[in-house]
Design a protein around this motif. Structure first.
Motif, PDB file in Angstrom:
ATOM      1  N   ILE A 243      -1.299 -15.804   2.182  1.00  0.00           N
ATOM      2  CA  ILE A 243      -1.994 -16.673   1.052  1.00  0.00           C
ATOM      3  C   ILE A 243      -2.669 -15.222   0.209  1.00  0.00           C
ATOM      4  N   SER A 244      -3.352 -14.502   0.917  1.00  0.00           N
ATOM      5  CA  SER A 244      -3.981 -13.246   0.191  1.00  0.00           C
ATOM      6  C   SER A 244      -2.931 -12.388  -0.845  1.00  0.00           C
ATOM      7  N   ALA A 245      -1.606 -12.451  -0.365  1.00  0.00           N
ATOM      8  CA  ALA A 245      -0.652 -11.774  -1.171  1.00  0.00           C
ATOM      9  C   ALA A 245      -0.335 -12.738  -2.354  1.00  0.00           C
ATOM     10  N   VAL A 246      -0.426 -13.779  -2.358  1.00  0.00           N
ATOM     11  CA  VAL A 246       0.032 -14.711  -3.372  1.00  0.00           C
ATOM     12  C   VAL A 246      -1.178 -14.859  -4.326  1.00  0.00           C
ATOM     13  N   PHE A 247      -2.636 -14.598  -3.867  1.00  0.00           N
ATOM     14  CA  PHE A 247      -3.736 -14.766  -4.685  1.00  0.00           C
ATOM     15  C   PHE A 247      -4.261 -13.582  -5.314  1.00  0.00           C
ATOM     16  N   SER A 248      -3.989 -12.527  -4.614  1.00  0.00           N
ATOM     17  CA  SER A 248      -4.540 -11.000  -5.233  1.00  0.00           C
ATOM     18  C   SER A 248      -4.090 -10.943  -6.747  1.00  0.00           C
ATOM     19  N   PRO A 249      -2.854 -11.055  -7.026  1.00  0.00           N
ATOM     20  CA  PRO A 249      -2.646 -10.902  -8.370  1.00  0.00           C
ATOM     21  C   PRO A 249      -3.385 -11.778  -9.534  1.00  0.00           C
ATOM     22  N   ILE A 250      -3.768 -13.097  -8.845  1.00  0.00           N
ATOM     23  CA  ILE A 250      -4.142 -14.093  -9.874  1.00  0.00           C
ATOM     24  C   ILE A 250      -5.510 -13.595  -9.867  1.00  0.00           C
ATOM     25  N   TRP A 251      -6.499 -13.058  -8.825  1.00  0.00           N
ATOM     26  CA  TRP A 251      -7.671 -12.739  -9.165  1.00  0.00           C
ATOM     27  C   TRP A 251      -7.704 -11.353  -9.750  1.00  0.00           C
ATOM     28  N   GLY A 252      -6.602 -10.789  -9.546  1.00  0.00           N
ATOM     29  CA  GLY A 252      -6.575  -9.489 -10.526  1.00  0.00           C
ATOM     30  C   GLY A 252      -6.387  -9.661 -11.859  1.00  0.00           C
TER      31      GLY A 252
ATOM     32  N   PHE B  63       5.015  -0.021  -5.275  1.00  0.00           N
ATOM     33  CA  PHE B  63       4.782  -1.097  -4.639  1.00  0.00           C
ATOM     34  C   PHE B  63       5.577  -1.080  -3.198  1.00  0.00           C
ATOM     35  N   VAL B  64       6.658  -0.654  -3.194  1.00  0.00           N
ATOM     36  CA  VAL B  64       7.410  -0.572  -1.990  1.00  0.00           C
ATOM     37  C   VAL B  64       7.013   0.540  -1.030  1.00  0.00           C
ATOM     38  N   THR B  65       6.270   1.529  -1.529  1.00  0.00           N
ATOM     39  CA  THR B  65       5.926   2.479  -0.778  1.00  0.00           C
ATOM     40  C   THR B  65       4.429   1.664  -0.136  1.00  0.00           C
ATOM     41  N   SER B  66       3.978   1.085  -0.983  1.00  0.00           N
ATOM     42  CA  SER B  66       2.568   0.611  -0.246  1.00  0.00           C
ATOM     43  C   SER B  66       3.048  -0.178   0.835  1.00  0.00           C
ATOM     44  N   PHE B  67       3.976  -0.977   0.613  1.00  0.00           N
ATOM     45  CA  PHE B  67       4.548  -1.907   1.697  1.00  0.00           C
ATOM     46  C   PHE B  67       5.132  -1.453   2.755  1.00  0.00           C
ATOM     47  N   ILE B  68       5.708  -0.211   2.760  1.00  0.00           N
ATOM     48  CA  ILE B  68       6.295   0.380   4.064  1.00  0.00           C
ATOM     49  C   ILE B  68       5.157   1.081   4.611  1.00  0.00           C
ATOM     50  N   LEU B  69       4.209   1.602   3.819  1.00  0.00           N
ATOM     51  CA  LEU B  69       2.824   2.337   4.607  1.00  0.00           C
ATOM     52  C   LEU B  69       2.314   1.408   5.458  1.00  0.00           C
ATOM     53  N   THR B  70       1.975   0.182   5.031  1.00  0.00           N
ATOM     54  CA  THR B  70       1.052  -0.949   5.887  1.00  0.00           C
ATOM     55  C   THR B  70       1.823  -1.465   6.936  1.00  0.00           C
ATOM     56  N   LEU B  71       3.194  -1.586   6.825  1.00  0.00           N
ATOM     57  CA  LEU B  71       4.123  -2.014   7.705  1.00  0.00           C
ATOM     58  C   LEU B  71       4.396  -1.002   8.724  1.00  0.00           C
TER      59      LEU B  71
ATOM     60  N   ARG C 160      -4.432  -6.606 -12.764  1.00  0.00           N
ATOM     61  CA  ARG C 160      -3.069  -7.650 -12.251  1.00  0.00           C
ATOM     62  C   ARG C 160      -2.212  -6.463 -11.482  1.00  0.00           C
ATOM     63  N   VAL C 161      -1.939  -5.284 -12.095  1.00  0.00           N
ATOM     64  CA  VAL C 161      -0.976  -4.509 -11.452  1.00  0.00           C
ATOM     65  C   VAL C 161      -1.568  -3.902  -9.993  1.00  0.00           C
ATOM     66  N   PHE C 162      -2.729  -3.797  -9.961  1.00  0.00           N
ATOM     67  CA  PHE C 162      -3.230  -3.554  -8.863  1.00  0.00           C
ATOM     68  C   PHE C 162      -3.413  -4.667  -7.510  1.00  0.00           C
ATOM     69  N   GLY C 163      -3.710  -5.819  -8.312  1.00  0.00           N
ATOM     70  CA  GLY C 163      -3.246  -7.045  -7.362  1.00  0.00           C
ATOM     71  C   GLY C 163      -1.910  -7.052  -6.780  1.00  0.00           C
ATOM     72  N   PHE C 164      -0.866  -6.770  -7.732  1.00  0.00           N
ATOM     73  CA  PHE C 164       0.431  -6.900  -6.926  1.00  0.00           C
ATOM     74  C   PHE C 164       0.491  -5.680  -5.929  1.00  0.00           C
ATOM     75  N   ASN C 165      -0.042  -4.418  -6.009  1.00  0.00           N
ATOM     76  CA  ASN C 165      -0.114  -3.602  -5.166  1.00  0.00           C
ATOM     77  C   ASN C 165      -0.604  -3.964  -3.830  1.00  0.00           C
ATOM     78  N   ILE C 166      -1.896  -4.611  -4.139  1.00  0.00           N
ATOM     79  CA  ILE C 166      -2.559  -5.209  -2.846  1.00  0.00           C
ATOM     80  C   ILE C 166      -1.709  -6.126  -1.926  1.00  0.00           C
ATOM     81  N   SER C 167      -0.941  -6.815  -2.840  1.00  0.00           N
ATOM     82  CA  SER C 167      -0.199  -8.003  -2.330  1.00  0.00           C
ATOM     83  C   SER C 167       0.787  -7.358  -1.400  1.00  0.00           C
ATOM     84  N   ALA C 168       1.476  -6.284  -1.928  1.00  0.00           N
ATOM     85  CA  ALA C 168       2.407  -5.591  -1.050  1.00  0.00           C
ATOM     86  C   ALA C 168       1.872  -5.092   0.229  1.00  0.00           C
ATOM     87  N   GLN C 169       0.613  -4.722   0.169  1.00  0.00           N
ATOM     88  CA  GLN C 169      -0.109  -4.134   1.334  1.00  0.00           C
ATOM     89  C   GLN C 169      -0.112  -5.270   2.263  1.00  0.00           C
ATOM     90  N   TYR C 170      -0.656  -6.290   1.747  1.00  0.00           N
ATOM     91  CA  TYR C 170      -0.699  -7.742   2.829  1.00  0.00           C
ATOM     92  C   TYR C 170       0.343  -8.051   3.325  1.00  0.00           C
TER      93      TYR C 170
END
Length: 401
Positions: free
Chosen positions: A58-67, A216-224, A338-348
């Motif tokens: 849910i956080s991944a969905v709403f992070s760009p919205i709050w961004g 974005f992909v790098t952020s995803f791989i990092l947290t994964l 908004r862009v940071f919101g998408f990046n944090i979504s990738a981390q979530y």
């Protein structure tokens, strides 16, 4: 004290507590669900997985919205909304009467998230270029450290103060975050008259799209990569240890070792990225992290694993701040939130994906294969960064070199 430094201190504390609030439930969740009346072991495991993972989805969905809202109304209002909202919701979890109320509250926690997005945007847009890497590196330690230390903190509170107090204490800390944000965060915000609403419109005006996707992909791989070991760390420690009475403690220390190393390394590597270029830090960190994962499959005792996890944290400490530096430099100010919101979504999504990956690989292939697969993902990401970012940055984006 300069305004951006004061903001950094408050945001660091707030993001640390927020991350703890997101992750501290992991070790106590099965116990709390049992406390709420579920006695069947299979149902406890099922509800635990749902309750833990759904917040991050849910956080991944709403992070760009709050961004988007942060870009439109300012970052400080989003900080106040998120900190007060999470304080109320997390505190309320201590009063849940059944598992369904708990899951609803976990969903609501995911909806009202956005503190990290607003903090990252605030620091990125109000810190001078010479200190951006150091500031974002310092800030990134709070998020990762809170997420990695959260399970250990939650377990400690449960063991010494009781199950419900895990939620009450975390809620009070979030309320303190709200108060310090009101009193000490300052923002110089000017709304730009650019009406951009849909994701498609946002994407159409984002410059350097390919570079943004790679970040974005790098952020995803990092947290994964960081979280792939979480579901199996206790089992792996039990296999390595001859003293089964301290398995939980050793597992908590081992999992948190990379968080401690991240706190040490991220500000320094962030500062170094200001001098030599963020793309160099990203490339080296990915390669080193990918290599360090391999010997984790061959350790003979928990202490060797702890040492390697610590080295992993040192290597990966440079990734998150360097990614944020590049994202900041290629994104117009009116789109930063908004862009940071998408990046944090990738981390979530990476946290959720890592937990799923670790559990499934361990179940079907064995624990050691988790380290091989995660290493492969990091090294493939490094190859992609080398050809699409490192080699071409001077040619395609000379202003970022």
């Amino acid at each position: 004290m300069k305004m951006w430094k004061r903001n950094l201190i408050v945001c660091w504390f707030g993001m640390f507590v927020t991350s703890i609030g997101m992750s501290q439930i992991a070790p106590v969740l099965p116990l709390y669900i049992k406390h709420l009346g579920i006695s069947n072991t299979a149902l406890i495991e099922q509800f635990s997985g749902i309750a833990f993972g759904i917040t991050f989805i849910i956080s991944a969905v709403f992070s760009p919205i709050w961004g988007h809202a942060a870009d439109k109304f300012g970052r400080k209002p989003m900080l106040l909304r998120a900190s007060l909202g999470m304080a109320v919701v997390i505190f309320s979890m201590g009063f849940a009467q059944n598992v369904y109320e708990l899951i609803v509250l976990r969903i609501l926690q995911g909806v009202i998230t956005g503190y990290s997005t607003a903090c990252t945007t605030l620091i990125a847009t109000q810190t001078d270029k010479e200190h951006a890497g150091w500031a974002l590196g310092t800030l990134s330690t709070s998020n990762i450290a809170g997420s990695l230390l959260g399970p250990m903190i939650g377990g400690y509170i449960e063991e010494n103060f009781g199950l419900q107090n895990v939620f009450f204490i975390t809620g009070i800390l979030m309320l303190i975050t709200f108060i310090t944000t009101v009193l000490f965060v300052s923002e110089s915000f000017t709304r730009e008259n650019k009406k951009v609403s849909s994701i498609k419109e946002i994407w159409n005006i984002v410059p350097n799209k390919s570079l943004t996707i790679i970040m974005f992909v790098t952020s995803f791989i990092l947290t994964l990569a960081l979280y792939s070991v979480e579901p199996i760390i206790t089992v792996y420690i039990a296999q390595l240890s001859h003293n089964t009475s301290h398995v939980a403690l050793l597992a908590g220390i081992t999992f948190s070792a990379s968080g401690l190393a991240n706190i040490i390394a991220a500000p320094r590597l962030g500062k170094l990225s200001d001098k030599i270029g963020a793309q160099k830090i990203i490339l080296v960190a990915l390669v080193v992290a990918g290599i360090i994962f391999i010997p984790q499959a061959f350790v003979k005792n928990p202490w060797q694993l702890m040492g390697l996890r610590f080295l992993l944290g040192l290597a990966m400490g440079g990734l998150n701040p360097s990614v944020n530096v590049l994202v900041k430099r290629i994104t117009p100010d009116y789109l930063t939130g908004r862009v940071f919101g998408f990046n944090i979504s990738a981390q979530y999504l990476g946290i959720f994906g890592g937990s799923i990956l670790g559990g499934q690989v361990a179940a079907y292939l064995g624990i050691r294969y988790i380290f091989f697969i995660t290493s492969t993902l990091l090294l493939l990401n490094a190859v992609w960064v080398y050809f699409k970012v490192y080699k071409k940055l001077n040619v395609n984006y000379p202003g970022l070199a």
